[in-house]
Design an enzyme around this catalytic site. Structure first.
Site, short mmCIF file in Angstrom:
data_model
loop_
_atom_site.label_atom_id
_atom_site.label_comp_id
_atom_site.label_asym_id
_atom_site.label_seq_id
_atom_site.Cartn_x
_atom_site.Cartn_y
_atom_site.Cartn_z
N ALA A 64 -4.75 -3.63 -9.83
CA ALA A 64 -5.40 -3.27 -8.56
C ALA A 64 -6.12 -1.94 -8.73
CB ALA A 64 -4.35 -3.16 -7.46
N GLY A 107 -2.06 -6.20 -11.52
CA GLY A 107 -2.77 -7.39 -11.05
C GLY A 107 -3.41 -8.17 -12.19
N GLU A 110 -0.71 -10.29 -13.31
CA GLU A 110 -0.48 -11.28 -12.24
C GLU A 110 -1.57 -12.36 -12.24
OE1 GLU A 110 -0.19 -8.12 -9.35
OE2 GLU A 110 1.86 -8.69 -8.87
N GLU A 130 3.60 -1.07 -11.92
CA GLU A 130 3.53 -0.53 -10.55
C GLU A 130 4.66 0.44 -10.24
OE1 GLU A 130 3.34 -3.73 -11.40
OE2 GLU A 130 1.55 -4.61 -10.48
N1 COA Z 1 -7.42 1.54 -10.80
C1 COA Z 1 -8.37 2.48 -10.70
N2 COA Z 1 -8.80 3.22 -11.76
C2 COA Z 1 -8.24 2.99 -12.94
C3 COA Z 1 -7.24 2.00 -13.12
C4 COA Z 1 -6.84 1.26 -11.97
N3 COA Z 1 -5.90 0.29 -12.04
N4 COA Z 1 -6.88 1.99 -14.41
C5 COA Z 1 -7.63 2.94 -15.02
N5 COA Z 1 -8.43 3.53 -14.14
C6 COA Z 1 -9.43 4.60 -14.40
C7 COA Z 1 -8.76 5.87 -14.88
O1 COA Z 1 -8.32 6.65 -13.78
C8 COA Z 1 -9.89 6.52 -15.65
O2 COA Z 1 -10.78 7.10 -14.71
P1 COA Z 1 -11.67 8.37 -15.13
O3 COA Z 1 -12.53 7.92 -16.27
O4 COA Z 1 -12.43 8.67 -13.88
O5 COA Z 1 -10.69 9.43 -15.52
C9 COA Z 1 -10.61 5.32 -16.27
O6 COA Z 1 -10.25 4.21 -15.48
C10 COA Z 1 -10.18 5.06 -17.70
O7 COA Z 1 -8.76 5.04 -17.74
P2 COA Z 1 -7.96 5.69 -18.95
O8 COA Z 1 -6.51 5.68 -18.59
O9 COA Z 1 -8.57 7.00 -19.32
O10 COA Z 1 -8.29 4.63 -20.10
P3 COA Z 1 -7.40 4.19 -21.32
O11 COA Z 1 -8.28 3.30 -22.15
O12 COA Z 1 -6.75 5.35 -21.99
O13 COA Z 1 -6.20 3.32 -20.69
C11 COA Z 1 -5.25 1.64 -19.26
C12 COA Z 1 -6.50 2.11 -20.03
C13 COA Z 1 -5.64 0.37 -18.51
C14 COA Z 1 -4.11 1.31 -20.26
C15 COA Z 1 -4.75 2.78 -18.33
O14 COA Z 1 -5.87 3.24 -17.59
C16 COA Z 1 -3.74 2.34 -17.31
O15 COA Z 1 -2.56 2.27 -17.63
N6 COA Z 1 -4.17 2.06 -16.08
C17 COA Z 1 -3.31 1.85 -14.93
C18 COA Z 1 -2.67 0.50 -14.96
C19 COA Z 1 -1.81 0.32 -13.73
O16 COA Z 1 -0.97 1.11 -13.38
N7 COA Z 1 -2.04 -0.82 -13.08
C20 COA Z 1 -1.30 -1.20 -11.91
C21 COA Z 1 -2.06 -0.91 -10.69
S1 COA Z 1 -1.10 -1.30 -9.26
#
Ligand code: COA
Length: 258
Positions: A64, A107, A110, A130
């Protein structure tokens, strides 16, 4: 005009390809969820032969869009929308295959488990993180994950937020196949095309009774199967399949999808 956040391609071989296309991390924003729902409805109203759902190479979908989160008032429409969209994907009356490369988190995981089957690249990573945000899965994760991997493993994953790499995902039943990254799409498209050439109306019946049986008693599930078995004999493909077997042996039928 900007690109659609979810792409739909209907290929000549009967395979429909749904590709998440929402920037770098494929966050499932409200716009993505609504586009997914609309595409799922289209695929149900006018079904292809089979469906492949895929995302980016490094990130299938990061879950999400966290920037849309707020308090409980914002949470309700978010969970309602993602449940609606993923239920609609799950209800598409054809084999729906997730082709997962990179991170399928929250998501994203999911979405993958709302599909019928998951092919993961060696670099795929699944997780329900989450809890690390202080919340819980809101797109079916607690329910579909527990049905796939069992309640104890689902609790361990949802309560710790631990991520699972492709080999472990395969071992616990979260992924159904693992293939080298450069073979992911070829394998998914080949399996989908094979199904698309098959008796798709009966495939839909089998899918429907397997899914409905998971939330019913064995007795009710078996009753539903009996009705669906009878229903399958109303298809032209059942006549083609039986006739072809009697004349030419197994596996030679040329189905029409009717
Ligand atoms: N929603 C909104 N923004 C998100 C996001 C999400 N689910 N996941 C990543 N982003 C954003 C980050 O805040 C970052 O923003 P910025 O460039 O403005 O700083 C950008 O996307 C890149 O993320 P980053 O973490 O720097 O990339 P990465 O390649 O190192 O890691 C992920 C990628 C997907 C592993 C990591 O971003 C992550 O764990 N995301 C969250 C996953 C999560 O908790 N999902 C459940 C949501 S309920």
């Amino acid at each position: 005009m900007s690109d659609p956040v979810v792409l739909l391609e209907r290929r000549d071989d009967g395979v429909a390809v749904v590709t998440l296309n929402n920037g770098k991390v494929n966050a499932l924003s409200g716009a993505v969820v609504s586009a997914l729902h609309e595409i799922a409805d289209q695929l149900t109203a006018d079904p292809p032969g089979a469906v492949v759902v895929t995302g980016g190479e490094k990130i299938f979908a990061a879950g999400a869009d966290i920037s849309e989160f707020g308090g409980p008032d914002e949470a309700r429409p978010i969970t309602d929308a993602i449940h609606g969209a993923l239920d609609a994907i799950a209800a598409v009356p054809r084999f729906v295959i997730a082709a997962v490369s990179g991170y399928a988190l929250g998501g994203g995981c999911e979405l993958a488990i709302a599909c019928d089957y998951r092919i993961a690249s060696e670099r795929a990573v699944f997780g329900q993180p989450e809890i690390l945000l202080g919340t819980i899965p809101g797109g079916g994760g607690t329910q579909r994950l527990a049905r796939l991997v069992g309640p104890s493993r689902a609790k361990e994953l949802c309560l710790t937020g631990r991520q699972v790499k492709a080999d472990e995902a395969l071992r616990i039943g979260l992924a159904d196949e693992v293939v080298p990254g450069d073979e992911l799409h070829d394998r998914a498209f080949a399996l989908a095309a094979e199904c698309a050439r098959g008796a798709v109306l009966s495939q839909a019946l089998a899918k429907q009774v397997i899914d409905s049986g998971l939330s019913s008693t064995l007795t009710d599930g078996l009753l539903a199967e009996r009705d669906a078995f009878v229903e399958s004999f109303r298809t032209n493909d059942s006549q083609i399949g039986v006739q072809s077997f009697l004349e030419h042996g197994p596996g030679k039928a040329e189905f029409t999808g009717t």
